[in-house]
Write a protein that holds these residues in place. Structure first.
Motif, mmCIF file in Angstrom:
data_model
loop_
_atom_site.group_PDB
_atom_site.id
_atom_site.type_symbol
_atom_site.label_atom_id
_atom_site.label_comp_id
_atom_site.label_asym_id
_atom_site.label_seq_id
_atom_site.Cartn_x
_atom_site.Cartn_y
_atom_site.Cartn_z
ATOM 1 N N ALA A 172 -5.303 -4.782 -12.715
ATOM 2 C CA ALA A 172 -5.867 -5.368 -11.317
ATOM 3 C C ALA A 172 -6.483 -6.878 -11.843
ATOM 4 C CB ALA A 172 -6.299 -4.483 -10.484
ATOM 5 N N THR A 192 -6.183 -11.655 -2.268
ATOM 6 C CA THR A 192 -6.068 -9.923 -2.223
ATOM 7 C C THR A 192 -6.216 -9.298 -3.486
ATOM 8 O OG1 THR A 192 -3.518 -10.296 -2.646
ATOM 9 C CG2 THR A 192 -4.323 -10.516 -0.124
ATOM 10 N N SER A 232 -10.017 -8.437 -4.294
ATOM 11 C CA SER A 232 -10.321 -7.088 -3.275
ATOM 12 C C SER A 232 -10.135 -5.990 -4.183
ATOM 13 C CB SER A 232 -9.894 -6.880 -2.180
ATOM 14 O OG SER A 232 -10.054 -5.754 -1.399
ATOM 15 N N SER A 233 -8.781 -6.093 -4.662
ATOM 16 C CA SER A 233 -8.383 -4.804 -5.595
ATOM 17 C C SER A 233 -9.236 -4.625 -7.075
ATOM 18 C CB SER A 233 -6.936 -4.620 -5.836
ATOM 19 O OG SER A 233 -6.488 -3.803 -6.761
ATOM 20 N N HIS A 287 -11.879 -1.775 -8.226
ATOM 21 C CA HIS A 287 -11.651 -1.073 -9.535
ATOM 22 C C HIS A 287 -12.994 -1.305 -10.450
ATOM 23 C CE1 HIS A 287 -7.668 0.507 -9.454
ATOM 24 N NE2 HIS A 287 -7.266 -0.563 -8.911
ATOM 25 N N GLY A 304 0.701 -1.081 0.063
ATOM 26 C CA GLY A 304 0.010 -0.355 -0.105
ATOM 27 C C GLY A 304 0.644 1.328 0.143
#
Length: 265
Positions: A184, A65, A68-69, A73, A22
């Motif tokens: 992503a 993970t 989620s990203s 988007h 992050g």
């Protein structure tokens, strides 16, 4: 007690990886793979399977993970679906091929190649090289070929593909928002097909720990998934406080040290 200590260690690793991902705005694979390799070495995992286990486990964590990203988007409308669908066949094929290439390499050679790749990323960051924007998207065959290359290299090194996909999409005429969002989404098929293939390729290997299925270590997977997502939000908050140029040089320095460690042992 040993199992508890091990899980706590993986939770700490996930927290550190999430925070740095992050903070520096990169996918977790560039951080998770070397961290896992170091952790597995401390645990006495055989060197012949250590890197394969680190890369396979990293891809498995990205399935969760990265979802989620990608969903975030998708909600913001930053995934350009025609380009994603054009890249998808190549991403899946490339991910599988990349794992078979990794499986044919010794652990030492795979580690060396990973180190060289990390050093190249560090040089790119130090020089501040940005993707050259384009205006015309290539045809479908070129997109499939690009997807295959992105998928293969990403699966080989246990990363989500953003390092390669963002520059390519930018050259295709995507805005930076579209490039990041579509990248992503691209990370999901790479991670899923890569992780599944690593499980198959490593199935029944005599040197694997008992807590691994193929080249995926489940305690590490659980610890990283549980801790990396919430701590990624902390990293994002820190990124808005600290100067951007300092972050870039700090991360490029970290990558340089990691790369040199893998190349020269």
């Amino acid at each position: 007690m040993t199992v508890l200590i091990t899980l706590l260690g993986y939770l700490a690793l996930g927290a550190a990886a999430g925070t740095m991902a992050g903070l520096f705005g990169v996918g977790g694979g560039l951080i998770i793979v070397p961290a896992l390799a170091f952790a597995f070495e401390l645990q006495g995992v055989a060197s012949e399977v250590l890197m394969h286990l680190a890369v396979g486990t990293s891809l498995a964590t990205i399935v969760v993970t990265g979802a989620s990203s990608a969903f975030a988007h998708f909600q913001k409308g930053s995934i350009y679906q025609p380009w994603f669908m054009a890249l998808l066949p190549g991403l899946m094929l490339g991910a599988v091929a990349g794992v078979f290439v990794a499986g044919s390499l010794s652990g030492t050679l795979l580690g060396t190649l990973f180190g060289i790749f990390v050093l190249l990323v560090a040089v790119k960051m130090i020089l501040g090289l940005a993707p050259k924007p384009g205006s015309v998207a290539p045809g479908k065959p070129a997109m499939v070929l690009a997807g295959t290359v992105i998928g293969a290299i990403s699966a080989l090194f246990g990363i989500g593909g953003g390092t390669l996909a963002v520059p390519w999409l930018s050259r295709c005429g995507a805005t930076m928002t579209q490039a990041v969002g579509t990248s992503a989404a691209c990370g999901l098929p790479i991670a899923f097909f890569g992780a599944m293939t690593f499980i198959i390729v490593g199935w029944g290997h005599p040197l694997l720990p008992s807590t691994a299925t193929g080249f995926v270590m489940w305690p590490a997977f659980m610890g990283i998934v549980l801790a990396s997502v919430p701590f990624a939000h902390l990293g994002v908050k820190l990124a808005h406080v600290l100067p951007a140029h300092i972050l870039r040089y700090a991360f490029s320095t970290l990558l340089t040290l990691v790369g040199l460690r893998f190349v020269f042992g």
